[in-house]
Structures are given as structure tokens and as C-alpha cells.
Design a protein around this motif. Structure first.
Motif, PDB file in Angstrom:
ATOM      1  N   GLY A  41      46.586  22.822  28.417  1.00 23.52           N
ATOM      2  CA  GLY A  41      47.037  24.055  27.775  1.00 23.52           C
ATOM      3  C   GLY A  41      46.065  25.212  27.930  1.00 23.52           C
ATOM      4  O   GLY A  41      46.431  26.357  27.672  1.00 23.52           O
ATOM      5  N   SER A  42      44.839  24.932  28.362  1.00 19.22           N
ATOM      6  CA  SER A  42      43.876  26.020  28.588  1.00 19.22           C
ATOM      7  C   SER A  42      44.395  26.926  29.690  1.00 19.22           C
ATOM      8  O   SER A  42      45.017  26.464  30.647  1.00 19.22           O
ATOM      9  CB  SER A  42      42.514  25.450  28.990  1.00 19.22           C
ATOM     10  N   GLN A  43      44.150  28.229  29.542  1.00 19.41           N
ATOM     11  CA  GLN A  43      44.717  29.180  30.495  1.00 19.41           C
ATOM     12  C   GLN A  43      43.698  30.186  31.011  1.00 19.41           C
ATOM     13  O   GLN A  43      42.699  30.487  30.345  1.00 19.41           O
ATOM     14  CB  GLN A  43      45.882  29.923  29.857  1.00 19.41           C
ATOM     15  N   LEU A  44      44.003  30.697  32.191  1.00 15.96           N
ATOM     16  CA  LEU A  44      43.213  31.723  32.853  1.00 15.96           C
ATOM     17  C   LEU A  44      44.191  32.743  33.420  1.00 15.96           C
ATOM     18  O   LEU A  44      45.113  32.380  34.153  1.00 15.96           O
ATOM     19  CB  LEU A  44      42.393  31.102  33.984  1.00 15.96           C
ATOM     20  N   ALA A  45      44.032  34.009  33.047  1.00 16.26           N
ATOM     21  CA  ALA A  45      44.845  35.086  33.616  1.00 16.26           C
ATOM     22  C   ALA A  45      43.998  35.819  34.645  1.00 16.26           C
ATOM     23  O   ALA A  45      42.803  36.043  34.430  1.00 16.26           O
ATOM     24  CB  ALA A  45      45.299  36.046  32.523  1.00 16.26           C
ATOM     25  N   VAL A  46      44.620  36.199  35.756  1.00 20.75           N
ATOM     26  CA  VAL A  46      43.931  36.897  36.840  1.00 20.75           C
ATOM     27  C   VAL A  46      44.775  38.091  37.242  1.00 20.75           C
ATOM     28  O   VAL A  46      45.983  37.956  37.444  1.00 20.75           O
ATOM     29  CB  VAL A  46      43.725  35.974  38.064  1.00 20.75           C
ATOM     30  N   ASP A  47      44.135  39.269  37.359  1.00 19.84           N
ATOM     31  CA  ASP A  47      44.897  40.423  37.841  1.00 19.84           C
ATOM     32  C   ASP A  47      44.682  40.600  39.340  1.00 19.84           C
ATOM     33  O   ASP A  47      43.876  39.909  39.959  1.00 19.84           O
ATOM     34  CB  ASP A  47      44.561  41.690  37.043  1.00 19.84           C
ATOM     35  N   GLU A  48      45.421  41.519  39.913  1.00 14.86           N
ATOM     36  CA  GLU A  48      45.401  41.723  41.364  1.00 14.86           C
ATOM     37  C   GLU A  48      44.049  42.158  41.906  1.00 14.86           C
ATOM     38  O   GLU A  48      43.790  42.055  43.110  1.00 14.86           O
ATOM     39  CB  GLU A  48      46.463  42.745  41.743  1.00 14.86           C
ATOM     40  N   HIS A  49      43.160  42.621  41.025  1.00 11.16           N
ATOM     41  CA  HIS A  49      41.825  43.059  41.440  1.00 11.16           C
ATOM     42  C   HIS A  49      40.777  41.963  41.273  1.00 11.16           C
ATOM     43  O   HIS A  49      39.594  42.190  41.529  1.00 11.16           O
ATOM     44  CB  HIS A  49      41.401  44.291  40.640  1.00 11.16           C
ATOM     45  N   GLY A  50      41.210  40.793  40.814  1.00  9.63           N
ATOM     46  CA  GLY A  50      40.292  39.680  40.630  1.00  9.63           C
ATOM     47  C   GLY A  50      39.646  39.623  39.263  1.00  9.63           C
ATOM     48  O   GLY A  50      38.812  38.755  39.010  1.00  9.63           O
ATOM     49  N   LYS A  51      40.026  40.526  38.361  1.00  9.65           N
ATOM     50  CA  LYS A  51      39.519  40.433  36.987  1.00  9.65           C
ATOM     51  C   LYS A  51      40.223  39.251  36.328  1.00  9.65           C
ATOM     52  O   LYS A  51      41.388  38.982  36.604  1.00  9.65           O
ATOM     53  CB  LYS A  51      39.800  41.709  36.207  1.00  9.65           C
ATOM     54  N   ILE A  66      40.953  31.001  40.785  1.00  9.22           N
ATOM     55  CA  ILE A  66      41.091  32.462  40.914  1.00  9.22           C
ATOM     56  C   ILE A  66      41.575  32.824  42.313  1.00  9.22           C
ATOM     57  O   ILE A  66      42.473  33.654  42.475  1.00  9.22           O
ATOM     58  CB  ILE A  66      39.764  33.163  40.561  1.00  9.22           C
ATOM     59  N   LYS A  67      41.017  32.179  43.322  1.00 12.61           N
ATOM     60  CA  LYS A  67      41.442  32.433  44.708  1.00 12.61           C
ATOM     61  C   LYS A  67      42.924  32.114  44.882  1.00 12.61           C
ATOM     62  O   LYS A  67      43.676  32.887  45.484  1.00 12.61           O
ATOM     63  CB  LYS A  67      40.600  31.585  45.663  1.00 12.61           C
ATOM     64  N   GLU A  68      43.373  30.994  44.337  1.00 13.83           N
ATOM     65  CA  GLU A  68      44.784  30.615  44.447  1.00 13.83           C
ATOM     66  C   GLU A  68      45.669  31.534  43.614  1.00 13.83           C
ATOM     67  O   GLU A  68      46.810  31.818  43.993  1.00 13.83           O
ATOM     68  CB  GLU A  68      44.980  29.157  44.035  1.00 13.83           C
ATOM     69  N   ALA A  69      45.161  32.020  42.486  1.00 14.75           N
ATOM     70  CA  ALA A  69      45.929  32.971  41.670  1.00 14.75           C
ATOM     71  C   ALA A  69      46.152  34.268  42.437  1.00 14.75           C
ATOM     72  O   ALA A  69      47.249  34.832  42.411  1.00 14.75           O
ATOM     73  CB  ALA A  69      45.202  33.238  40.353  1.00 14.75           C
ATOM     74  N   LEU A  70      45.123  34.736  43.135  1.00 16.23           N
ATOM     75  CA  LEU A  70      45.269  35.953  43.944  1.00 16.23           C
ATOM     76  C   LEU A  70      46.292  35.739  45.064  1.00 16.23           C
ATOM     77  O   LEU A  70      47.093  36.623  45.358  1.00 16.23           O
ATOM     78  CB  LEU A  70      43.917  36.385  44.507  1.00 16.23           C
ATOM     79  N   ALA A  71      46.276  34.547  45.661  1.00 13.93           N
ATOM     80  CA  ALA A  71      47.258  34.231  46.703  1.00 13.93           C
ATOM     81  C   ALA A  71      48.670  34.184  46.106  1.00 13.93           C
ATOM     82  O   ALA A  71      49.627  34.664  46.727  1.00 13.93           O
ATOM     83  CB  ALA A  71      46.912  32.906  47.376  1.00 13.93           C
ATOM     84  N   ALA A  72      48.804  33.630  44.906  1.00 16.95           N
ATOM     85  CA  ALA A  72      50.118  33.581  44.251  1.00 16.95           C
ATOM     86  C   ALA A  72      50.622  34.980  43.918  1.00 16.95           C
ATOM     87  O   ALA A  72      51.823  35.248  44.011  1.00 16.95           O
ATOM     88  CB  ALA A  72      50.040  32.726  42.976  1.00 16.95           C
ATOM     89  N   ILE A  73      49.717  35.867  43.546  1.00 18.13           N
ATOM     90  CA  ILE A  73      50.107  37.265  43.301  1.00 18.13           C
ATOM     91  C   ILE A  73      50.671  37.864  44.580  1.00 18.13           C
ATOM     92  O   ILE A  73      51.681  38.556  44.563  1.00 18.13           O
ATOM     93  CB  ILE A  73      48.914  38.089  42.777  1.00 18.13           C
ATOM     94  N   ASP A  74      50.028  37.564  45.699  1.00 18.55           N
ATOM     95  CA  ASP A  74      50.459  38.129  46.986  1.00 18.55           C
ATOM     96  C   ASP A  74      51.779  37.548  47.482  1.00 18.55           C
ATOM     97  O   ASP A  74      52.641  38.288  47.943  1.00 18.55           O
ATOM     98  CB  ASP A  74      49.388  37.905  48.054  1.00 18.55           C
ATOM     99  N   ASP A  75      51.935  36.223  47.413  1.00 16.85           N
ATOM    100  CA  ASP A  75      53.128  35.629  48.028  1.00 16.85           C
ATOM    101  C   ASP A  75      54.206  35.184  47.025  1.00 16.85           C
ATOM    102  O   ASP A  75      55.305  34.809  47.434  1.00 16.85           O
ATOM    103  CB  ASP A  75      52.752  34.470  48.959  1.00 16.85           C
ATOM    104  N   GLY A  76      53.902  35.207  45.729  1.00 18.63           N
ATOM    105  CA  GLY A  76      54.884  34.871  44.725  1.00 18.63           C
ATOM    106  C   GLY A  76      55.187  33.392  44.559  1.00 18.63           C
ATOM    107  O   GLY A  76      56.026  33.009  43.758  1.00 18.63           O
ATOM    108  N   ARG A  77      54.493  32.543  45.319  1.00 20.83           N
ATOM    109  CA  ARG A  77      54.766  31.102  45.246  1.00 20.83           C
ATOM    110  C   ARG A  77      53.853  30.426  44.217  1.00 20.83           C
ATOM    111  O   ARG A  77      52.646  30.613  44.252  1.00 20.83           O
ATOM    112  CB  ARG A  77      54.553  30.437  46.600  1.00 20.83           C
ATOM    113  N   PRO A  78      54.428  29.629  43.313  1.00 16.42           N
ATOM    114  CA  PRO A  78      53.594  28.880  42.373  1.00 16.42           C
ATOM    115  C   PRO A  78      52.849  27.760  43.098  1.00 16.42           C
ATOM    116  O   PRO A  78      53.253  27.343  44.190  1.00 16.42           O
ATOM    117  CB  PRO A  78      54.603  28.311  41.375  1.00 16.42           C
ATOM    118  N   ARG A  79      51.786  27.300  42.470  1.00 19.94           N
ATOM    119  CA  ARG A  79      50.963  26.245  43.048  1.00 19.94           C
ATOM    120  C   ARG A  79      50.596  25.236  41.971  1.00 19.94           C
ATOM    121  O   ARG A  79      50.352  25.609  40.828  1.00 19.94           O
ATOM    122  CB  ARG A  79      49.657  26.818  43.586  1.00 19.94           C
TER     123      ARG A  79
END
Length: 109
Positions: A41-51, A66-79
Motif C-alpha cells: 500500500g505504500s505509494q510514490l507519486a512522480v511528476d513529468e519533471h522527475g519530482k 522513478i525511471k519506470e514511472a517517467l516511462a509510464a508517463i510517456d507511453d501510458g502503459r502500466p507496469r
């Protein structure tokens, strides 16, 4: 701070970033085995600038998420990410307590 309060803070930050027009991804610990630095249940939010806000682990795992979150922002695919190490490898890779962690990463639309 309790885990619930931390989750609320992460979701509040993600909502604030979305309200500012930023693209955001959310990572959530879905499964742990053995010893794990953060509970399910622990969570991490990442914005498009890497914050980022929150935590799913720490060490090199956090950087990989964080790297995968940035990739998900770009391509929209969950991981669904799997991280695990033996106790002998734990200190070398940043999961000091050993164990395994599974993290789901999704773009918030």
C-alpha cells in the motif's frame, strides 16, 4: 507519520500536480515477501519533471521505480515491477533488509 497519513500526503501531492496540469504516475507496493522496507500500500507519486513524493522502498529500487514511472508517463502503459535479492546481495543493491517487493506503476489520467 502513520502509513495512512503518508499515503494521503502522496495522493494529495499527486492531485495537486495534476491540478497544475502536470503529468503524473503513481507507484504502489502491491506485494512483499520476507523482509521489506515499506509495507503493501505504500505509494510514490512522480511528476513529468522527475519530482516525487512518498516512498516505495528507498535505495536503488526507488530510482528504478522513478525511471519506470517517467516511462509510464510517456507511453501510458502500466507496469508491474518485481524486485528481489538474497540476503547476501541485499546491501549491494540497496534493499538492505533482503526480501522481495512488487510495485505497480500507472499513469494518472
Amino acid at each position: 507519520m502513520t502509513p495512512d497519513a503518508m499515503t494521503d500526503d502522496v495522493l494529495d501531492q499527486a492531485a495537486a500536480w495534476r491540478g497544475q496540469g502536470r503529468k503524473v504516475a503513481l507507484a504502489t507496493v502491491t506485494t512483499t515477501w520476507g523482509s521489506s522496507p515499506r509495507p503493501v500500500g505504500s505509494q510514490l507519486a512522480v511528476d513529468e519533471h522527475g519530482k516525487f513524493a512518498g516512498s516505495v522502498s528507498g535505495g536503488c529500487i526507488e530510482g528504478a521505480v522513478i525511471k519506470e514511472a517517467l516511462a509510464a508517463i510517456d507511453d501510458g502503459r502500466p507496469r508491474l515491477l518485481d524486485f528481489g535479492v538474497t540476503n547476501e546481495q541485499a546491501w549491494d543493491v540497496g534493499l538492505a533488509c533482503g526480501g522481495k517487493v512488487q510495485v505497480f506503476v500507472e499513469r494518472l489520467d
